[in-house]
Design a protein around this motif. Structure first.
Motif, PDB file in Angstrom:
ATOM      1  N   VAL A 178      -5.637  -7.411  23.043  1.00 15.53           N
ATOM      2  CA  VAL A 178      -4.428  -7.619  23.827  1.00 15.53           C
ATOM      3  C   VAL A 178      -3.705  -6.289  23.901  1.00 15.53           C
ATOM      4  O   VAL A 178      -3.520  -5.623  22.891  1.00 15.53           O
ATOM      5  N   GLY A 179      -3.310  -5.891  25.103  1.00 18.84           N
ATOM      6  CA  GLY A 179      -2.589  -4.635  25.268  1.00 18.84           C
ATOM      7  C   GLY A 179      -1.099  -4.863  25.157  1.00 18.84           C
ATOM      8  O   GLY A 179      -0.571  -5.863  25.659  1.00 18.84           O
ATOM      9  N   THR A 213      -0.891 -10.232  28.324  1.00 22.74           N
ATOM     10  CA  THR A 213      -0.969 -11.675  28.528  1.00 22.74           C
ATOM     11  C   THR A 213       0.255 -12.220  29.256  1.00 22.74           C
ATOM     12  O   THR A 213       0.351 -13.420  29.493  1.00 22.74           O
ATOM     13  N   GLY A 214       1.209 -11.352  29.589  1.00 19.84           N
ATOM     14  CA  GLY A 214       2.369 -11.773  30.358  1.00 19.84           C
ATOM     15  C   GLY A 214       3.562 -12.186  29.538  1.00 19.84           C
ATOM     16  O   GLY A 214       4.223 -13.182  29.844  1.00 19.84           O
ATOM     17  N   ALA A 238       4.010 -15.487  32.395  1.00 18.60           N
ATOM     18  CA  ALA A 238       2.826 -16.026  33.047  1.00 18.60           C
ATOM     19  C   ALA A 238       3.068 -17.466  33.480  1.00 18.60           C
ATOM     20  O   ALA A 238       4.161 -18.012  33.348  1.00 18.60           O
ATOM     21  N   LYS A 239       2.025 -18.160  33.963  1.00 16.93           N
ATOM     22  CA  LYS A 239       2.158 -19.516  34.478  1.00 16.93           C
ATOM     23  C   LYS A 239       2.658 -20.495  33.424  1.00 16.93           C
ATOM     24  O   LYS A 239       3.314 -21.481  33.745  1.00 16.93           O
ATOM     25  N   ARG A 245       8.833 -21.460  27.605  1.00 17.11           N
ATOM     26  CA  ARG A 245       9.315 -20.150  28.038  1.00 17.11           C
ATOM     27  C   ARG A 245       9.567 -19.150  26.918  1.00 17.11           C
ATOM     28  O   ARG A 245       9.435 -17.945  27.130  1.00 17.11           O
ATOM     29  N   SER A 246       9.912 -19.595  25.717  1.00 22.74           N
ATOM     30  CA  SER A 246      10.383 -18.617  24.745  1.00 22.74           C
ATOM     31  C   SER A 246       9.862 -18.887  23.341  1.00 22.74           C
ATOM     32  O   SER A 246       9.543 -20.017  22.971  1.00 22.74           O
TER      33      SER A 246
END
Length: 261
Positions: A178-179, A213-214, A238-239, A245-246
């Protein structure tokens, strides 16, 4: 009066979890402050004994969402050798997993501030699914035999890690990548602050990360010499953010110095 110094650190980090046979994989945002949990090659990377705690609540809007608590400790024990211990508790609904790992590392000095470290991680995973105690009483049909009992298993875990470290870039080896990209503002609060017989500089850190991963992660870290307190709040972009959300994460770490041991 000395002028307060402000440091800006730009970085790119790729990290990995190299442990195998695990049933679930805990997530961290402040992994840079508990690297030995993610990669055994970081065991003993500090000058002296380091201890830490981390607590994360994932997707806090969701009932029975993942909750992770971690303890870690590691120390150099000889020339280029480090040892570590970590305990990770991860709970997701009726599924609970507790992991106990020991770490070993060996570091090669490549010249200057460049290092290459190899690590091994071994330990035990205790995996429990509480289908009867947590789920059975909520079923409309309580005659379903699939939920008539809890299940418990234990597994032996073996993992490895590789860490190549430069001044501001760290590259780790493992099976999941994961970046994380971000900026960290670091300002000195006090020089030679005396805290529990320690005389180290105190810093305030404020930053922002974006993951591949957003996830957008504001972070605040206060470093009071040997003590370090951190908090971050993750926002999903992301979606999945349409539903969850958090997330929130707290960390506490302490690094010993020769004067305090």
């Amino acid at each position: 009066m000395k002028m307060r110094r402000i440091y800006i650190i730009l970085f790119i980090i790729f990290f990995a979890n190299s442990t195998v046979f695990s049933q679930t994989e805990p997530m961290y945002s402040q992994y840079m402050y508990n690297m030995s949990v993610m990669n055994p090659a970081y065991a003993g990377s500090k000058d002296n004994l380091s201890l830490g705690l981390l607590h994360r609540e994932q997707w806090i809007e969701l009932e029975d969402a993942p909750v992770t608590s971690t303890f870690f400790g590691h120390s150099p024990v000889g020339k280029n050798v480090g040892l570590g211990l970590s305990v990770v508790s991860d709970k997701l609904g009726p599924v609970e997993e507790n992991n106990i790992y020991g770490d070993f590392s060996y570091t090669l000095q490549l010249g200057g501030e460049h290092k290459l470290a190899f690590g091994l991680k071994a330990g035990l995973t205790l995996h429990q699914v509480s289908l009867f105690s947590d789920i059975y009483h909520t079923l409309p049909d309580q005659n379903d035999p699939a939920f008539s009992e809890n299940t418990s298993n234990s597994y032996f875990n073996l993992g490895s890690g590789l860490a190549l470290e430069f001044k501001t870039i760290q590259m780790l080896q493992g099976k999941h990548y994961v970046g994380r990209y971000g900026v960290l503002f670091k300002t000195m609060l006090k020089q030679s602050a005396s805290i529990t017989r320690l005389k180290n500089d105190a810093f305030f850190n404020l930053g922002m990360y974006v993951s591949s991963t957003g996830t957008l992660s504001p972070i605040v870290v206060v470093d009071l010499g040997g003590f370090q307190l951190g908090m971050n709040y993750d926002l999903e972009l992301a979606k999945i953010s349409r539903a969850y959300r958090s997330s929130i994460e707290f960390s506490l770490a302490y690094s010993f110095t020769k004067s305090s041991m």
